[in-house]
Design an enzyme around this catalytic site. Structure first.
Site, short mmCIF file in Angstrom:
data_model
loop_
_atom_site.label_atom_id
_atom_site.label_comp_id
_atom_site.label_asym_id
_atom_site.label_seq_id
_atom_site.Cartn_x
_atom_site.Cartn_y
_atom_site.Cartn_z
N ASP A 219 -5.97 -7.65 -4.46
CA ASP A 219 -5.64 -6.26 -4.76
C ASP A 219 -6.89 -5.37 -4.73
OD1 ASP A 219 -4.45 -3.94 -5.53
OD2 ASP A 219 -3.88 -4.60 -7.54
N ASP A 427 -4.61 0.16 0.02
CA ASP A 427 -4.26 -0.65 -1.15
C ASP A 427 -3.59 -1.96 -0.74
OD1 ASP A 427 -3.76 -1.51 -3.74
OD2 ASP A 427 -1.87 -0.42 -3.87
#
Length: 579
Positions: A219, A427
């Site tokens: 992430d 992202d």
């Protein structure tokens, strides 16, 4: 000396010709040819031979000219045209500079100078994290779509934490993370996962002594790395491995510098006398994770196959809530890769282990995953498109500026006042891509044309908000991509010479559901990140090598099959799982 030339005229003593490689194949290298001319006078011409009726063929041109021979006719003509060698070489120099500027894809250097030492004497070059899929575990519906973008939430000094001591829990303050050397090393790890049905990509780390493997969701939108922890655990999913169990000595006190960084946004400030450092992370999909900071031995694999050990600060997470529990059925936590000081790359860079550079490459093949690396040795700078990384005091996300977007040849509105530039966030923790409300509505309107090709919207398919039923059950995007057009995002600047184009082919925004329908992997982001930004999730990052260079403050990308980095023959194995 040429006839008519005065003795005081500049004398040509040598010529160097530099030939650059073609732009489409820089691997050919550059060629340097040198001609050296003597100052001694030229020998007298040989006596003239009797004229022949049939002149002989021209002799072959030699590869180089030995001393005491005049330069060829072309060079003499060049001197005649430009009058002086200084003028000639000045023009050649300016032409060379112009050619380099034209060929350079960005403001980064076209070539990098490396140490001339033998490769075996250098430090290991990269950490690479392989990424591979773990298929068929579960199927997501649109109600389960995860959007990470984690942020540490502010809390006052209420009793919300836990104190770890031989399995006993005591009340403590709660709070967390937030943030705003140069050894030539890199780490590489494999990555597994897929967009559908699992909706995440994960890698592994080895923690503790003896080391134990943990699978972590990759992430770039999260600051803190954390693993599910037996502190004891209040709310934890089963996970891929047994819970991490810390000892009292592993829990860091609040006086630690990273704890101060985590707690600096608290209304009451951080607690210098507390025996532990509490945190709570809240994600954009309303999931949350609560725990305490711990420090333990952390092992990463270098690109050459050797291991590195480091004392690493991470979260011992004992309370997870929301959709986060779904992904934890196959993983053990999250690896935070943002720009925050507490993130994994920032900690390794602060210890002088790597340069603060993060890269990932996700394959478009549903049966494969890809890889992730830390450090800059595996970055093909000269092959990539680069845009400036924007800085903001309010976020550690990797974001740049989007100034224009097209679906095929049709311009889509970016939304906002005067349709001006907006943020675009990269992202890897988000499965899908999000557009602003206006851009999303424009895209949906543009996609209505596909109904003429026999694609009818199927409102009964729960996979994603918009799915189309074709005339036949679709098995892969390649069967229908001819009916859709590419998206082109102009990033980095308003002017063409300062901007770069990020292309998203149909494979980068379409998903095939279990019903054989074609679903749109771009969602309405009006309720995400204040609705003001575009978010590029995993679905649109596949088939691209994406690099976040925190040293140069740039974001770069290049098309790739993502099987392995160019400089490696194979990826390291995925530890902790049978392939």
């Amino acid at each position: 000396m040429e006839p008519g030339q005065s003795p005081d005229s500049p004398q040509l003593v040598g010529v160097v010709i530099i030939t650059l490689p073609p732009a489409d194949d820089p691997s050919l290298g550059k060629t340097i040819t040198a001609f050296t001319l003597s100052d001694s006078p030229s020998p007298p011409p040989p006596p003239q031979q009797p004229q022949r009726q049939h002149p002989p063929p021209d002799p072959p041109v030699p590869d180089h000219f030995p001393p005491n021979i005049e330069p060829p006719f072309l060079l003499r003509r060049a001197l005649f045209l430009f009058g002086s060698p200084r003028v000639l070489f000045g023009l050649l120099g300016m032409s060379l500079i112009a050619l380099i500027l034209w060929a350079s894809p960005s403001s980064n250097p076209l070539f990098e100078l490396r140490s001339s030492k033998d490769e075996n004497d250098r430090k290991p070059s990269s950490f690479v994290f392989p990424l591979f899929p773990k298929s068929g575990v579960r199927e997501m519906s649109q109600r389960e779509i995860e959007l990470k973008l984690g942020r540490i939430v502010r809390r006052d000094s209420q009793n919300l934490g836990a104190w770890v001591d031989d399995g006993l829990k005591y009340s403590k303050n709660s709070k967390t993370v937030s943030t705003a050397s140069n050894l030539d090393s890199n780490a590489i790890l494999p990555v597994r996962g897929n967009i559908y049905p699992d909706g995440l990509y994960f890698t592994y780390v080895l923690v503790g002594s003896p080391p134990k493997p943990y699978f972590l969701d990759m992430d770039t939108g999260s600051d803190l790395t954390w693993v599910q922890c037996d502190a004891p655990c209040t709310s934890c999913a089963k996970g891929a491995h047994p819970l991490y169990k810390p000892t009292k000595s592993k829990i860091i006190p609040s006086k630690d510098s990273l704890c101060a960084e985590v707690q600096r946004n608290q209304k009451t400030g951080y607690c210098e006398t507390c025996l532990q450092c509490d945190y709570e992370i809240e994600y954009a999909d309303q999931s949350s994770s609560m725990g305490v900071l711990a420090r333990d031995e952390f092992r990463l694999m270098f690109a050459n196959g050797s291991f590195m050990k480091s004392n690493f600060v991470f979260g011992c997470a004992y309370d997870q809530q929301g959709l986060l529990l779904n992904s934890l059925g196959m993983t053990d936590g999250i690896v935070g890769l943002s720009r925050a000081k507490v993130s994994l790359p920032s900690q390794l860079a602060s210890q002088g282990i790597i340069n603060n550079v993060v890269g990932h490459c996700l394959t478009t093949d549903a049966g494969l995953g890809g890889y992730m690396f830390l450090g800059d040795e595996l970055v093909p700078y000269w092959k990539m498109s680069w845009v400036p990384m924007l800085n903001s005091l309010s976020t550690n996300l990797y974001h740049s500026e989007i100034v224009k977007m097209n679906y095929g040849n049709k311009k889509l509105s970016l939304g906002g006042k005067d349709d001006g530039p907006r943020w675009v966030v990269f992202d890897s923790g988000s499965s899908y891509t999000y557009f602003t409300k206006k851009a999303y509505s424009d895209l949906i309107a543009s996609l209505k044309d596909i109904s003429n090709e026999g694609h009818i919207q199927d409102v009964s398919d729960p996979t994603l908000p918009i799915c189309w039923q074709a005339k036949f059950p679709v098995r892969s995007v390649s069967e229908v991509k001819q009916y859709f057009k590419p998206l082109t995002l102009q990033l980095g600047g308003k002017w063409w010479f300062a901007s770069r184009r990020f292309h998203i082919q149909p494979e980068g925004y379409l998903v095939i559901s279990k019903n054989g329908n074609v679903c749109l992997g771009i969602l309405d982001g009006s309720k995400e990140h204040d609705g003001a930004a575009f978010i590029l999730g995993d679905v649109s990052l596949r088939g691209q090598l994406v690099v976040y260079d925190n040293v140069r403050q740039k974001i770069g990308w290049a098309r790739s099959d993502c099987i392995r980095p160019l400089k490696l023959k194979d990826l390291p194995p995925f530890v902790g799982m049978d392939l």
